[in-house]
Enzyme design. Structure first.
Site, mmCIF file in Angstrom:
data_model
loop_
_atom_site.group_PDB
_atom_site.id
_atom_site.type_symbol
_atom_site.label_atom_id
_atom_site.label_comp_id
_atom_site.label_asym_id
_atom_site.label_seq_id
_atom_site.Cartn_x
_atom_site.Cartn_y
_atom_site.Cartn_z
ATOM 1 N N SER A 1 -3.007 -4.826 6.585
ATOM 2 C CA SER A 1 -2.048 -4.447 5.966
ATOM 3 C C SER A 1 -1.858 -5.090 4.510
ATOM 4 O O SER A 1 -2.705 -6.277 4.385
ATOM 5 C CB SER A 1 -0.489 -4.790 6.855
ATOM 6 O OG SER A 1 -0.538 -6.011 6.889
ATOM 7 N N LYS A 2 -0.997 -4.873 3.931
ATOM 8 C CA LYS A 2 -1.031 -5.675 2.631
ATOM 9 C C LYS A 2 -0.830 -7.123 2.669
ATOM 10 O O LYS A 2 -1.325 -7.937 2.063
ATOM 11 C CB LYS A 2 0.469 -5.262 1.625
ATOM 12 C CG LYS A 2 0.157 -3.895 0.962
ATOM 13 C CD LYS A 2 -0.076 -4.251 -0.408
ATOM 14 C CE LYS A 2 -0.504 -3.161 -1.300
ATOM 15 N NZ LYS A 2 -1.600 -2.811 -1.886
#
Ligand code: GLU
Length: 489
Positions: free
Chosen positions: A254-255
């Protein structure tokens, strides 16, 4: 004769240069550098709808930041110019023409509506979605009719109806695919631009790439690529599909866990050597224990044999630890330069526009052990750069002490510090310890008050060293202000 090593990094400029992409670049770069080969950088921008204007520049910036230099590519040129695929259409046109002539490819006139309907029916029947090859079996007359009508078309590659295609992957070994399960994929779109599959294959051949290193998500595309090489009568390069990078819970990145742009890590104060070290170990290892490995040693020891088949796990704690290790191991002068450069690019509250380098050089050795990133430095040291240290008077008063006791103690420290022959950390240490004992307070109580008076912080760099850097005058002025505040409360 073994081919000279030529690897390539071939990103599509569709967004930010995320860490997974940089890991791919590092592996290609390391393999080229460790074999005295060439590292080619090529921008795969034939998907016009997904191409993002600034993305190529960001990729260039990220590679430069990480110190991954390329021998051929944008900004440096090379024998196979241009290195932007959108400027190499003549190469692809030639290949497509050849494939059409030998019936290894065909024009497909199916409309988007027809293809949508086909897909829906296949989905309803719970079949895998694929093109039904309708235009592959057209008669010449039908084809001529479409041409006469000027029907928009794409070109599809004609996959063999039977047999298998085997990839001899340098990491995974042999991986085979049934040809009839592979779609007749598009190689030229209706906008006149080739797809990635055709363009990358042609360029890897034309640019004499010896080793294609890319993420394992490209394995399913590889049999199609190999069939293009075969149809063109070309020898395919060697393939090494790199393990995927997952979050610590083995979910997709994920980011927050590594899918962010490499340039975000630059903004957060990570340093290139630590990043390269960290990324190189996402899927490669020297042995089962080495965590810190220099760029030079990476180049010396990198080998495809030690690339893992299993997925790599992105662990931000490990990156933070590594970055801290790199910051600690560099000379104070280097770290000072890095900080100055970092603040120059990221104006930071509390840090003046051009801090004095000599002054910072004194400060750096006393804070370096507390840094994980360059961004960690500023919050530790704002008081070095301001005349006004802010705090609530009550913060001066330590546990089990009162205002009056604190005032007496600070007044006594003033006298003791005034009387010191040499105002350095060693003498300050000695004098203040002895003062604490004379006044029957703990060293913690005394230093706690002084810390607030001098820095306004509860946690600060080591105090004796801090005082030495602040100097006698400034130290005394700040303690006097604290005494005044206590007197007036
Ligand atoms: N252009 C592709 C991408 O950005 C590269 C795949 C390859 O390396 O062949 O993912």
């Amino acid at each position: 004769m073994t081919k000279r090593v030529r690897t390539r990094f071939a990103p599509s400029p569709t967004g930010d240069p995320h860490l997974g992409s940089m890991r791919t670049a590092i592996f290609g770069w390391l393999f080229a550098r460790s074999n005295g080969g060439s590292f080619i950088f090529r921008i795969e921008d034939t998907d016009r709808s997904r191409t993002v204007e600034e993305a190529s520049q960001k990729i260039i910036t990220a590679l430069n930041w990480l110190g991954l230099d390329w021998d051929e590519g944008p900004t440096v040129g090379g024998d196979y110019e241009p290195y932007y695929q959108s400027q190499r259409l003549d190469h692809y046109d030639k290949a497509i023409k050849a494939l059409l002539e030998t019936n290894a490819a065909y024009r497909c006139y199916c409309t988007a509506d027809r293809l949508d309907g086909l897909r829906e029916r296949q989905q309803d029947r719970k079949e895998s979605t694929h093109y039904d090859r309708r235009c592959r079996v057209m008669t010449d007359a039908e084809r001529k009719l479409q041409e006469a009508k000027g029907t928009p078309n794409v070109v599809r590659f004609a996959m063999p109806f039977s047999g298998k295609t085997t990839i001899h992957d340098l990491i995974r070994g042999e991986v085979s695919f049934e040809n009839n399960l592979i779609d007749d994929f598009i190689i030229l779109k209706s906008d006149g631009f080739p797809t990635y599959h055709l363009a990358a294959t042609v360029d890897d051949h034309v640019m004499e790439i010896s080793h294609v290193m890319r993420g394992e998500e490209w394995i399913p595309s590889a049999p199609g690529h190999i069939q293009i090489y075969k149809a063109m009568g070309w020898t395919p390069p060697l393939f090494a599909h790199l393990p995927v990078i997952l979050a610590p819970d083995r979910s997709k990145l994920s980011k927050r866990s590594g899918a962010a742009s490499a340039l975000d890590y630059q903004d957060q104060g990570y340093v290139p050597d630590a990043m390269v070290n960290f990324l190189a170990l996402l899927g490669w290892s020297l042995d089962d224990k080495t965590e810190i490995i220099s760029r030079t040693d990476l180049i010396k020891h990198f080998s495809i044999e030690r690339i893992a088949k299993s997925s790599a796990v992105f662990n931000i704690d490990k990156l933070n630890w590594l970055n801290g290790e790199y910051l600690r191991s560099m000379s104070a002068a280097n770290l000072t330069d890095l900080l100055l450069d970092y603040w120059d690019k990221h104006p930071t509250p509390g840090i003046p526009d051009s801090p004095d380098k000599g002054y910072l050089l004194q400060i750096v050795p006393i804070i370096r052990d507390r840094l994980k990133t360059l961004a960690d430095a500023a919050p530790l040291i704002p008081f070095f750069f301001t005349d006004v240290v802010e705090y609530e008077t009550i913060e001066l008063v330590q546990k089990k002490m009162d205002m009056e006791g604190t005032r007496t103690l600070l007044t006594a420290s003033l006298e003791s510090l005034q009387a010191l022959d040499i105002f350095d950390a060693v003498s300050l240490d000695k004098a203040l310890r002895s003062l604490a004992s004379t006044h029957n307070v703990t060293v913690g109580q005394l230093l706690g008050s002084l810390r607030v008076a001098l820095t306004g912080l509860r946690v600060s760099p080591p105090l004796f060293e801090t005082m030495e850097i602040l100097g006698r005058n400034r130290t005394l002025t700040l303690i006097k202000s604290a005494v005044e505040l206590l007197s007036s409360s």
